[in-house]
Scaffold this motif. Sequence first.
Motif, PDB file in Angstrom:
ATOM      1  N   ARG A 271       4.468  10.649  -6.434  1.00  0.00           N
ATOM      2  CA  ARG A 271       5.373  11.015  -7.539  1.00  0.00           C
ATOM      3  C   ARG A 271       4.592  11.491  -8.770  1.00  0.00           C
ATOM      4  O   ARG A 271       5.094  12.264  -9.578  1.00  0.00           O
ATOM      5  N   THR A 272       3.329  11.016  -8.900  1.00  0.00           N
ATOM      6  CA  THR A 272       2.543  11.304 -10.107  1.00  0.00           C
ATOM      7  C   THR A 272       1.816  12.644 -10.027  1.00  0.00           C
ATOM      8  O   THR A 272       1.681  13.359 -11.029  1.00  0.00           O
ATOM      9  N   VAL A 273       1.318  12.989  -8.841  1.00  0.00           N
ATOM     10  CA  VAL A 273       0.423  14.152  -8.732  1.00  0.00           C
ATOM     11  C   VAL A 273       1.207  15.465  -8.837  1.00  0.00           C
ATOM     12  O   VAL A 273       2.303  15.597  -8.286  1.00  0.00           O
TER      13      VAL A 273
ATOM     14  N   ARG B 298      -0.912  18.595  -9.100  1.00  0.00           N
ATOM     15  CA  ARG B 298      -1.861  19.675  -8.784  1.00  0.00           C
ATOM     16  C   ARG B 298      -3.044  19.086  -8.013  1.00  0.00           C
ATOM     17  O   ARG B 298      -3.202  17.862  -7.964  1.00  0.00           O
ATOM     18  N   PRO B 299      -3.902  19.906  -7.403  1.00  0.00           N
ATOM     19  CA  PRO B 299      -5.010  19.375  -6.597  1.00  0.00           C
ATOM     20  C   PRO B 299      -6.058  18.660  -7.450  1.00  0.00           C
ATOM     21  O   PRO B 299      -6.382  19.117  -8.567  1.00  0.00           O
ATOM     22  N   TRP B 300      -6.572  17.547  -6.914  1.00  0.00           N
ATOM     23  CA  TRP B 300      -7.665  16.806  -7.557  1.00  0.00           C
ATOM     24  C   TRP B 300      -8.679  16.389  -6.497  1.00  0.00           C
ATOM     25  O   TRP B 300      -8.302  15.982  -5.403  1.00  0.00           O
ATOM     26  N   THR B 301      -9.955  16.464  -6.865  1.00  0.00           N
ATOM     27  CA  THR B 301     -11.031  15.995  -5.977  1.00  0.00           C
ATOM     28  C   THR B 301     -11.618  14.723  -6.573  1.00  0.00           C
ATOM     29  O   THR B 301     -12.103  14.724  -7.710  1.00  0.00           O
ATOM     30  N   ILE B 302     -11.538  13.645  -5.801  1.00  0.00           N
ATOM     31  CA  ILE B 302     -11.967  12.325  -6.289  1.00  0.00           C
ATOM     32  C   ILE B 302     -13.050  11.786  -5.353  1.00  0.00           C
ATOM     33  O   ILE B 302     -12.910  11.858  -4.131  1.00  0.00           O
ATOM     34  N   MET B 303     -14.110  11.257  -5.956  1.00  0.00           N
ATOM     35  CA  MET B 303     -15.192  10.678  -5.139  1.00  0.00           C
ATOM     36  C   MET B 303     -15.153   9.162  -5.195  1.00  0.00           C
ATOM     37  O   MET B 303     -15.111   8.585  -6.287  1.00  0.00           O
ATOM     38  N   GLU B 304     -15.181   8.526  -4.002  1.00  0.00           N
ATOM     39  CA  GLU B 304     -15.455   7.082  -3.960  1.00  0.00           C
ATOM     40  C   GLU B 304     -16.965   6.962  -3.843  1.00  0.00           C
ATOM     41  O   GLU B 304     -17.577   7.528  -2.948  1.00  0.00           O
ATOM     42  N   ILE B 305     -17.561   6.240  -4.784  1.00  0.00           N
ATOM     43  CA  ILE B 305     -19.028   6.243  -4.860  1.00  0.00           C
ATOM     44  C   ILE B 305     -19.644   5.377  -3.775  1.00  0.00           C
ATOM     45  O   ILE B 305     -20.760   5.615  -3.326  1.00  0.00           O
TER      46      ILE B 305
ATOM     47  N   HIS C  85      -8.856   2.548   7.505  1.00  0.00           N
ATOM     48  CA  HIS C  85      -7.421   2.325   7.324  1.00  0.00           C
ATOM     49  C   HIS C  85      -6.635   3.642   7.245  1.00  0.00           C
ATOM     50  O   HIS C  85      -5.418   3.610   7.059  1.00  0.00           O
ATOM     51  N   GLY C  86      -7.321   4.768   7.354  1.00  0.00           N
ATOM     52  CA  GLY C  86      -6.638   6.072   7.327  1.00  0.00           C
ATOM     53  C   GLY C  86      -6.014   6.383   5.980  1.00  0.00           C
ATOM     54  O   GLY C  86      -5.044   7.157   5.897  1.00  0.00           O
ATOM     55  N   ILE C  87      -6.566   5.826   4.898  1.00  0.00           N
ATOM     56  CA  ILE C  87      -5.960   6.023   3.570  1.00  0.00           C
ATOM     57  C   ILE C  87      -5.979   7.495   3.177  1.00  0.00           C
ATOM     58  O   ILE C  87      -4.997   8.013   2.625  1.00  0.00           O
ATOM     59  N   ASP C  88      -7.067   8.190   3.491  1.00  0.00           N
ATOM     60  CA  ASP C  88      -7.153   9.614   3.112  1.00  0.00           C
ATOM     61  C   ASP C  88      -6.065  10.438   3.796  1.00  0.00           C
ATOM     62  O   ASP C  88      -5.597  11.436   3.256  1.00  0.00           O
ATOM     63  N   GLN C  89      -5.628   9.988   5.001  1.00  0.00           N
ATOM     64  CA  GLN C  89      -4.598  10.741   5.723  1.00  0.00           C
ATOM     65  C   GLN C  89      -3.187  10.417   5.221  1.00  0.00           C
ATOM     66  O   GLN C  89      -2.242  11.134   5.514  1.00  0.00           O
ATOM     67  N   LEU C  90      -3.050   9.302   4.488  1.00  0.00           N
ATOM     68  CA  LEU C  90      -1.734   8.929   3.949  1.00  0.00           C
ATOM     69  C   LEU C  90      -1.476   9.550   2.579  1.00  0.00           C
ATOM     70  O   LEU C  90      -0.340   9.592   2.109  1.00  0.00           O
ATOM     71  N   LEU C  91      -2.547  10.026   1.944  1.00  0.00           N
ATOM     72  CA  LEU C  91      -2.403  10.550   0.572  1.00  0.00           C
ATOM     73  C   LEU C  91      -1.715  11.903   0.571  1.00  0.00           C
ATOM     74  O   LEU C  91      -1.768  12.641   1.571  1.00  0.00           O
ATOM     75  N   PRO C  92      -1.084  12.272  -0.541  1.00  0.00           N
ATOM     76  CA  PRO C  92      -0.508  13.622  -0.616  1.00  0.00           C
ATOM     77  C   PRO C  92      -1.619  14.674  -0.511  1.00  0.00           C
ATOM     78  O   PRO C  92      -2.763  14.392  -0.867  1.00  0.00           O
ATOM     79  N   PRO C  93      -1.282  15.873  -0.008  1.00  0.00           N
ATOM     80  CA  PRO C  93      -2.329  16.870   0.268  1.00  0.00           C
ATOM     81  C   PRO C  93      -3.087  17.321  -0.981  1.00  0.00           C
ATOM     82  O   PRO C  93      -4.185  17.867  -0.874  1.00  0.00           O
ATOM     83  N   GLU C  94      -2.505  17.065  -2.149  1.00  0.00           N
ATOM     84  CA  GLU C  94      -3.206  17.479  -3.385  1.00  0.00           C
ATOM     85  C   GLU C  94      -4.484  16.664  -3.620  1.00  0.00           C
ATOM     86  O   GLU C  94      -5.382  17.104  -4.334  1.00  0.00           O
TER      87      GLU C  94
ATOM     88  N   VAL D 205       0.849  -1.206   0.000  1.00  0.00           N
ATOM     89  CA  VAL D 205       0.000   0.000   0.000  1.00  0.00           C
ATOM     90  C   VAL D 205       0.882   1.253   0.000  1.00  0.00           C
ATOM     91  O   VAL D 205       0.660   2.196  -0.773  1.00  0.00           O
ATOM     92  N   LYS D 206       1.912   1.240   0.861  1.00  0.00           N
ATOM     93  CA  LYS D 206       2.811   2.415   0.928  1.00  0.00           C
ATOM     94  C   LYS D 206       3.496   2.646  -0.414  1.00  0.00           C
ATOM     95  O   LYS D 206       3.684   3.793  -0.836  1.00  0.00           O
ATOM     96  N   GLY D 207       3.887   1.541  -1.082  1.00  0.00           N
ATOM     97  CA  GLY D 207       4.541   1.675  -2.384  1.00  0.00           C
ATOM     98  C   GLY D 207       3.638   2.356  -3.405  1.00  0.00           C
ATOM     99  O   GLY D 207       4.087   3.224  -4.174  1.00  0.00           O
ATOM    100  N   VAL D 208       2.353   1.996  -3.417  1.00  0.00           N
ATOM    101  CA  VAL D 208       1.418   2.617  -4.371  1.00  0.00           C
ATOM    102  C   VAL D 208       1.186   4.081  -3.998  1.00  0.00           C
ATOM    103  O   VAL D 208       1.119   4.961  -4.877  1.00  0.00           O
ATOM    104  N   ILE D 209       1.101   4.361  -2.711  1.00  0.00           N
ATOM    105  CA  ILE D 209       0.908   5.764  -2.288  1.00  0.00           C
ATOM    106  C   ILE D 209       2.131   6.601  -2.691  1.00  0.00           C
ATOM    107  O   ILE D 209       1.996   7.756  -3.130  1.00  0.00           O
ATOM    108  N   ASP D 210       3.327   6.029  -2.567  1.00  0.00           N
ATOM    109  CA  ASP D 210       4.534   6.746  -3.024  1.00  0.00           C
ATOM    110  C   ASP D 210       4.431   7.065  -4.513  1.00  0.00           C
ATOM    111  O   ASP D 210       4.821   8.150  -4.955  1.00  0.00           O
ATOM    112  N   GLU D 211       3.895   6.103  -5.261  1.00  0.00           N
ATOM    113  CA  GLU D 211       3.741   6.321  -6.704  1.00  0.00           C
ATOM    114  C   GLU D 211       2.720   7.440  -6.982  1.00  0.00           C
ATOM    115  O   GLU D 211       2.905   8.259  -7.888  1.00  0.00           O
TER     116      GLU D 211
END
Length: 365
Positions: free
Chosen positions: A22-24, A26-33, A44-53, A13-19
Amino acid sequence: MKYVTEYRDANLVKGVIDEIRRTVTRPWTIMEICGGQTHAIVRHGIDQLLPPEIELVHGPGCPVCVTPLELIDKALEIASQPKVIFCSYGDMLRVPGSGRDLFMVKAAGGDVRVVYSPLDAVKLARQNPDKQVVFFAIGFETTAPPNVMSVLQAKNLGLTNYSILVSHVCVPPAVGAILASPANRVQGFLLAGHVCAVMGYHEYPPLAEKFKTPMVVTGFEPLDIVQGLLKTVQLLESGKVEVANAYTRAVTFEGNVPAQKAIKQVFEMIDRKWRGIGTIPQSGWGLRAEYDSFNAEKRFDVHAIQTEESPLCIAGSILQGLKKPHDCSAFGTKCKPEHPLGATMVSSEGACAAYYKYGRVTIGE
Ligand code: SF4
C-alpha cells in the motif's frame, strides 16, 4: 520459543507486506547488508512476496565470504607447522585457500581444532605450554569482543604461547564504499541488527546524511525483516533521510559500551582487504602495537603469501549489489558449495550459496 516463534508468524508477515504494497509508489533498490539476512530472505522467500517495485540486493556482510584468500593461505601455512595447535570456529575449516582447506591440513597431521569460543583456545594454551596456540580471529563487529577478551585474558595470565590471526572488518566503511561507488544502485539499507547490538547505530547518521540514503536497523526473523523493509520504504517514499531502529528488542543507539571500550583497547582501525572487493581504507581492525606479541602474523613468517581470485568469479559485483548470483556463468556448474570458486559460495551466509541451496535458479537457465 519466546522472541522467535512470534517473529515467524506468517499472518503477521503477510500483514506487513500488505502495508509495504500500500505504501510503495515507485521502484526502490534496497540492500540487506548482512549475509544472515540474505539467507533468511531467500529461505523464507521474502523477496518473492514483495511488490515488484522493491528489489533486494545482497551486501558484503558475510564474514567467511569476505575473509581474504591470502589470509586463509596464511592460516593453512601456520596450521601446518609442527608444535602448533590451530583453533577456529567450525565454518572456516572447509573454506578453501588457493589449493587446500583446514580439513586437508588436519587430515595431513596438522593439529587443527574446532572451538566454540576463543577463550577455549586460551585454555588450550594454558594446558599446552610447549605448543603455540593460534586462534583464527575473523568476522565483523560481532566477533570482536570475545576475540579481544581472549587477548586480554592471555595477557593477564602471562601466556607467551597464544596469538590470534586477525582479519576483522567493519560494516560502516563498507556501507560508505558501496554508496560512494559511481556504479551504486542502492537507495536504502537494512543495517545488521547483531552488529548494531554491539556497536549501536551512532556511526550511521553521518553516512545517511552524506549519501542521502535512509537506513534501518533490522533483525533476522521474517517479521523483523519485513518490518525493516516497511520502515525503509516509508522513509524512501516520504523523502526522509534518517537512521531508524526496527530492532528495538536488541539494539540501542549507544550499543554495548563496555564491549566497544575493550575493542578500542586492543584493536585499532586499519586498511583491510575484503575478498572479492579489494582494499577499503580504514575498514577493519588489527591489533595495536602494544599487543604485537599476540599477533600471529608477526609470530609466524607468513607475510609474503599473495594469491589471485578466479577470473570467472563476479562475487565482488554481487557483494556490492551490482549483480545477482545467477548473472555468473559459473553459478551451479563450475562453482558449487562443494567446489566454490569465490567468496559468496564458500559460506552458507553467502548470496551464491543461499541461491544454490534454496534452488532459486534452475542451473543452465
Ligand atoms: S557462483 Fe561462484 S564463481 Fe560465480 S560469483 Fe558466485 S562465488 Fe563467484
